[in-house]
Design a protein around this motif. Structure first.
Motif, short mmCIF file in Angstrom:
data_model
loop_
_atom_site.label_atom_id
_atom_site.label_comp_id
_atom_site.label_asym_id
_atom_site.label_seq_id
_atom_site.Cartn_x
_atom_site.Cartn_y
_atom_site.Cartn_z
N LEU A 75 10.76 -0.41 -6.16
CA LEU A 75 11.97 -0.45 -6.98
C LEU A 75 12.57 0.95 -7.05
N ARG A 76 13.86 1.04 -6.82
CA ARG A 76 14.56 2.34 -6.97
C ARG A 76 15.73 2.16 -7.93
N LEU A 77 15.78 3.00 -8.94
CA LEU A 77 16.86 3.01 -9.91
C LEU A 77 17.62 4.33 -9.80
N VAL A 78 18.92 4.23 -9.61
CA VAL A 78 19.77 5.42 -9.58
C VAL A 78 20.57 5.43 -10.88
N LEU A 79 20.38 6.46 -11.69
CA LEU A 79 21.06 6.55 -12.98
C LEU A 79 22.49 7.03 -12.80
N ASP A 80 23.28 6.90 -13.84
CA ASP A 80 24.69 7.27 -13.75
C ASP A 80 24.88 8.77 -13.55
N ASN A 81 23.86 9.58 -13.88
CA ASN A 81 23.97 11.02 -13.66
C ASN A 81 23.47 11.43 -12.28
N GLY A 82 23.00 10.46 -11.49
CA GLY A 82 22.55 10.73 -10.13
C GLY A 82 21.06 10.81 -9.95
N ALA A 83 20.29 10.88 -11.04
CA ALA A 83 18.83 10.92 -10.93
C ALA A 83 18.31 9.65 -10.27
N MET A 84 17.30 9.79 -9.44
CA MET A 84 16.77 8.67 -8.68
C MET A 84 15.28 8.48 -9.02
N ILE A 85 14.94 7.30 -9.54
CA ILE A 85 13.56 7.00 -9.91
C ILE A 85 13.06 5.86 -9.05
N THR A 86 11.94 6.07 -8.36
CA THR A 86 11.35 5.05 -7.50
C THR A 86 9.99 4.65 -8.04
N VAL A 87 9.74 3.35 -8.10
CA VAL A 87 8.47 2.83 -8.60
C VAL A 87 7.77 2.10 -7.46
N LEU A 88 6.58 2.59 -7.09
CA LEU A 88 5.79 1.93 -6.05
C LEU A 88 4.94 0.84 -6.69
N ASP A 89 4.65 -0.21 -5.93
CA ASP A 89 3.93 -1.38 -6.47
C ASP A 89 4.60 -1.85 -7.75
N ALA A 90 5.92 -1.96 -7.69
CA ALA A 90 6.72 -2.28 -8.88
C ALA A 90 6.39 -3.64 -9.45
N GLU A 91 5.89 -4.55 -8.62
CA GLU A 91 5.57 -5.90 -9.08
C GLU A 91 4.39 -5.91 -10.06
N LYS A 92 3.64 -4.81 -10.13
CA LYS A 92 2.48 -4.74 -11.02
C LYS A 92 2.84 -4.19 -12.40
N PHE A 93 4.05 -3.66 -12.54
CA PHE A 93 4.47 -3.06 -13.81
C PHE A 93 5.04 -4.12 -14.75
N THR A 94 4.96 -3.83 -16.06
CA THR A 94 5.70 -4.56 -17.07
C THR A 94 6.92 -3.72 -17.44
N TYR A 95 8.05 -4.38 -17.71
CA TYR A 95 9.30 -3.66 -17.98
C TYR A 95 9.76 -3.98 -19.40
N GLN A 96 10.18 -2.93 -20.12
CA GLN A 96 10.55 -3.06 -21.52
C GLN A 96 11.95 -2.48 -21.75
N PRO A 97 13.00 -3.25 -21.44
CA PRO A 97 14.35 -2.77 -21.75
C PRO A 97 14.54 -2.66 -23.24
N SER A 98 15.14 -1.58 -23.69
CA SER A 98 15.34 -1.25 -25.10
C SER A 98 14.03 -0.91 -25.81
N GLY A 99 12.95 -0.73 -25.06
CA GLY A 99 11.68 -0.35 -25.66
C GLY A 99 11.62 1.16 -25.86
N ASN A 100 10.89 1.57 -26.87
CA ASN A 100 10.65 2.99 -27.12
C ASN A 100 9.41 3.10 -27.98
N ILE A 101 8.26 3.27 -27.35
CA ILE A 101 7.00 3.30 -28.06
C ILE A 101 6.95 4.45 -29.06
N VAL A 102 7.70 5.51 -28.79
CA VAL A 102 7.72 6.66 -29.69
C VAL A 102 8.34 6.29 -31.04
N LEU A 103 9.34 5.39 -31.02
CA LEU A 103 10.01 4.96 -32.24
C LEU A 103 9.42 3.67 -32.80
#
Length: 267
Positions: A75-103
């Protein structure tokens, strides 16, 4: 960041090297544009443990790319500021939109397929090769049009083409359990790709997740949630217990039979 063999919480940031990964442990990676300058190309390589990617509210993903080879996904995500984040073995991850464990907003999350279809809006993912997605903003139900489902009624509510959050307050001022009035609501034209269910339920559990998370959940000593698929009528029936007349309190999603595709928030 420095990583350990424990359950790390990692904020992806400009100081990171081009490849990061905590390896052992159940690790959480937090993605926000505020800690990235836009020049970063960071790859997450963490094949060990039960790992999750939290995407902070109002994060804008300019584009996405999903590469499939067999059952392995990149999985590759390109943010609006141009930063590029790639996740290998992305099918093994859980995804938490609007999540923030710190808060303290650490949701149940969703699997890879749901994240790709519901959040990245990629409905026709290629089983082999590369599929691309467009621009999306990460947001919770507060950004949706709020539609109240009337407790103590048997009405049919029709969803519109807009993205909507359908709110049902079973434990609010109009308590569906403490009345003899029947609450059996039908929701028609609900679109799992853009709509959500928002519930006010008795008990202490709160959070977000797909509908199957609350199936057979005991809310308290008296109430249990049950989720059943009606294959004949092409619908899903959510039961929340009974009212004072011992009648079932239900919400029926007409036209919906994949409960894992329905996203809900419980407050």
């Amino acid at each position: 960041m420095s990583f350990t063999a424990r359950n790390d919480i990692n904020v992806i940031q400009s100081a990171d090297t081009s490849q990061i990964g905590a390896l052992a442990g159940d690790d959480t990676y937090i993605l926000t544009g505020y800690t990235l300058t836009g020049k970063e190309k960071i790859t997450i390589s963490d094949p060990l443990g039960k790992n999750s990617l939290e995407l902070i509210d109002n994060l804008i993903i300019a584009s996405s790319v999903v590469g499939m080879k067999g059952t392995s996904a990149t999985l590759r995500l390109v943010l609006d500021n141009g930063a590029m984040i790639t996740v290998l073995d992305a099918e093994k991850f859980t995804y938490q939109p609007s999540g923030n464990i710190v808060l303290g907003t650490d949701w149940t999350g969703m699997g890879f397929s749901d994240f790709v279809s519901r959040i990245l809006k990629i409905e026709d993912l290629l089983s082999s090769g590369v599929t691309t997605g467009g621009s999306v903003m990460i947001s919770n139900y507060d950004s949706l049009s709020l539609v109240e489902l009337p407790v103590a009624s048997t009405k049919t509510v029709y969803a519109t083409s807009a993205a909507e959050a359908f709110f049902m307050a079973l434990d609010g001022e109009t308590n569906a359990y403490a009345t003899t009035d029947l609450t059996q609501i039908t929701l028609t034209d609900f679109n799992p790709y853009v709509d959500q269910i928002l519930l006010d339920l008795p008990g202490k559990w709160s959070g977000q997740g797909s509908l199957d998370v609350v199936d057979d959940m005991d809310l308290d000593d008296q109430h249990t949630v049950s989720v059943q698929v009606d294959s004949i009528n092409d619908s899903t029936v959510i039961s929340f217990g009974v009212n004072l007349n011992n009648e079932l309190i239900t919400l029926t999603l007409s036209g919906v039979t994949d409960i894992s595709s329905v996203w809900l928030s419980v407050q």
